[in-house]
Design an enzyme around this catalytic site. Structure first.
Site, mmCIF file in Angstrom:
data_model
loop_
_atom_site.group_PDB
_atom_site.id
_atom_site.type_symbol
_atom_site.label_atom_id
_atom_site.label_comp_id
_atom_site.label_asym_id
_atom_site.label_seq_id
_atom_site.Cartn_x
_atom_site.Cartn_y
_atom_site.Cartn_z
ATOM 1 N N GLU A 78 0.893 -1.283 0.062
ATOM 2 C CA GLU A 78 0.109 -0.064 -0.171
ATOM 3 C C GLU A 78 0.667 1.199 -0.014
ATOM 4 O O GLU A 78 0.404 2.255 -0.664
ATOM 5 C CB GLU A 78 -1.022 -0.078 1.211
ATOM 6 C CG GLU A 78 -2.075 -1.038 0.855
ATOM 7 C CD GLU A 78 -1.854 -2.462 1.062
ATOM 8 O OE1 GLU A 78 -2.535 -3.210 0.795
ATOM 9 O OE2 GLU A 78 -0.692 -2.821 1.577
ATOM 10 N N HIS A 101 -9.703 -6.140 10.565
ATOM 11 C CA HIS A 101 -10.138 -5.894 9.159
ATOM 12 C C HIS A 101 -11.580 -5.021 9.268
ATOM 13 O O HIS A 101 -12.448 -5.468 8.216
ATOM 14 C CB HIS A 101 -10.229 -7.265 8.283
ATOM 15 C CG HIS A 101 -8.878 -7.583 7.895
ATOM 16 N ND1 HIS A 101 -7.977 -8.288 9.056
ATOM 17 C CD2 HIS A 101 -7.952 -7.647 6.808
ATOM 18 C CE1 HIS A 101 -6.966 -8.764 8.322
ATOM 19 N NE2 HIS A 101 -6.856 -8.313 7.117
#
Length: 326
Positions: free
Chosen positions: A62, A131
């Site tokens: 990322e 998450h």
């Protein structure tokens, strides 16, 4: 141009497709956006149509995705970088809040970073604590970065197109729970919604509900339930956390004198905290009751389904909050 009924996923896909056709500087990048059609299928078919030059599958990093997007934007392109979910955006914090948000300021206007980082957000579906974040307020904390939080397909399309055309970096958050939700969307390549403008989604006289993203769905359902008892809720959808438009909120509060803030985020240092502070500071003479907040519980989200749902906001919690504030 005619309107059509479609899902938020398809509204986002339409917006991105139209902007790529309109401007060849626009390209998409991210993990599996090409050959896998994107994790959430927003870029379905893009690789075949636009080719590898404008649809770029990236390594699983990322920081690389966001950092490369900043560099491409500074060099004159219009990157739309997809980060699979906002949980992974924490790995790109430096590129997002230290580079993208600040480059225009740090270089005294000589450079700009017109990029969009699309990312899915939201709790639930037993994705467990690491998450299941809704950290939009964290990113909205930093000046220089716009933060978009659409709650309908109509808003998603008009906001994403405006974000891609804007000269500022935008974190564009998409609630996972809303991808399949239907709504009417203009089939118009010139359809745009102004950046940093809230929207009045429902008129009422008794209480102002301020919300955004998935909170809009809970708020509208709660308003329907409360209307059966003669309680009329006015619903303001913020749509953007940066820039934050409170004009409609204040005007509504002058009329109702009561407010409930509904969000999917955690309760501390949240959007609800900010709205409550702003109303107290600017609308104190109109207050008939303390501002009530509906949010997720202040815990890492549990895995067990029943306990997970207990920790999340829902329609009935909004109904209860409105009754309490009245």
């Amino acid at each position: 141009m005619a309107d059509r009924n479609t899902s938020m996923r398809e509204a986002l896909r339409s917006a991105l497709h139209e902007e790529m056709v309109r401007d060849d500087r626009v390209f998409v990048m991210g993990e599996e956006v090409g050959r896998w059609d994107g994790t959430h299928k927003v870029t379905r078919g893009f690789l075949e149509e636009f080719g590898e030059r404008r649809v770029r599958d990236t390594p699983i990093s990322e920081m690389v995705i966001a950092g490369a997007a900043v560099g491409a934007a500074m060099a004159g392109l219009r990157p739309v970088a997809e980060i699979m979910t906002i949980n992974f955006a924490f790995l790109a914090m430096d590129a997002i809040v230290n580079l993208a948000a600040k480059v225009h300021y740090m270089f005294n206007g000589q450079f700009k970073a017109p990029l969009v980082i699309r990312t899915a957000t939201g709790w639930g579906n037993q994705a467990t604590a690491t998450h299941s974040h809704s950290p939009e307020p964290v990113f909205a904390h930093f000046p220089g970065l716009y933060v978009a939080c659409p709650g309908t397909p109509y808003d998603a399309k008009g906001m994403l197109k405006a974000a891609i055309r804007d000269e500022n970096p935008v974190l564009f958050t998409e609630s996972i729970a809303l991808y399949s939700k239907p709504g009417v969307v203009p089939d118009d390549p010139d359809f745009l919604l102004p950046i940093g403008k809230s929207d009045l989604k429902r008129k009422g006289r008794d209480v102002t509900i301020v919300t955004f993203a998935r909170g809009l769905e809970w708020s509208m359902e709660a308003a329907d339930i409360l209307a059966k008892d003669g309680i009329e809720c006015e619903i303001v959808d913020l749509r953007w956390l940066r820039p934050l438009d409170l004009d409609i909120v204040f005007e509504s509060f002058k009329k109702t004198n009561r407010c409930v803030v509904v969000e999917e985020c955690l309760p501390h240092f949240s959007v609800g905290s900010e709205i409550a502070a702003q109303i107290q500071e600017h609308m104190f003479d109109y207050m008939d009751a303390p501002v009530k907040r509906v949010s997720a519980m202040d815990v890492p989200l549990p895995y067990a389904r029943d306990i997970e749902l207990m920790a999340l906001p829902d329609t009935q919690k909004v109904v209860q909050a409105v009754r309490e504030v009245l």
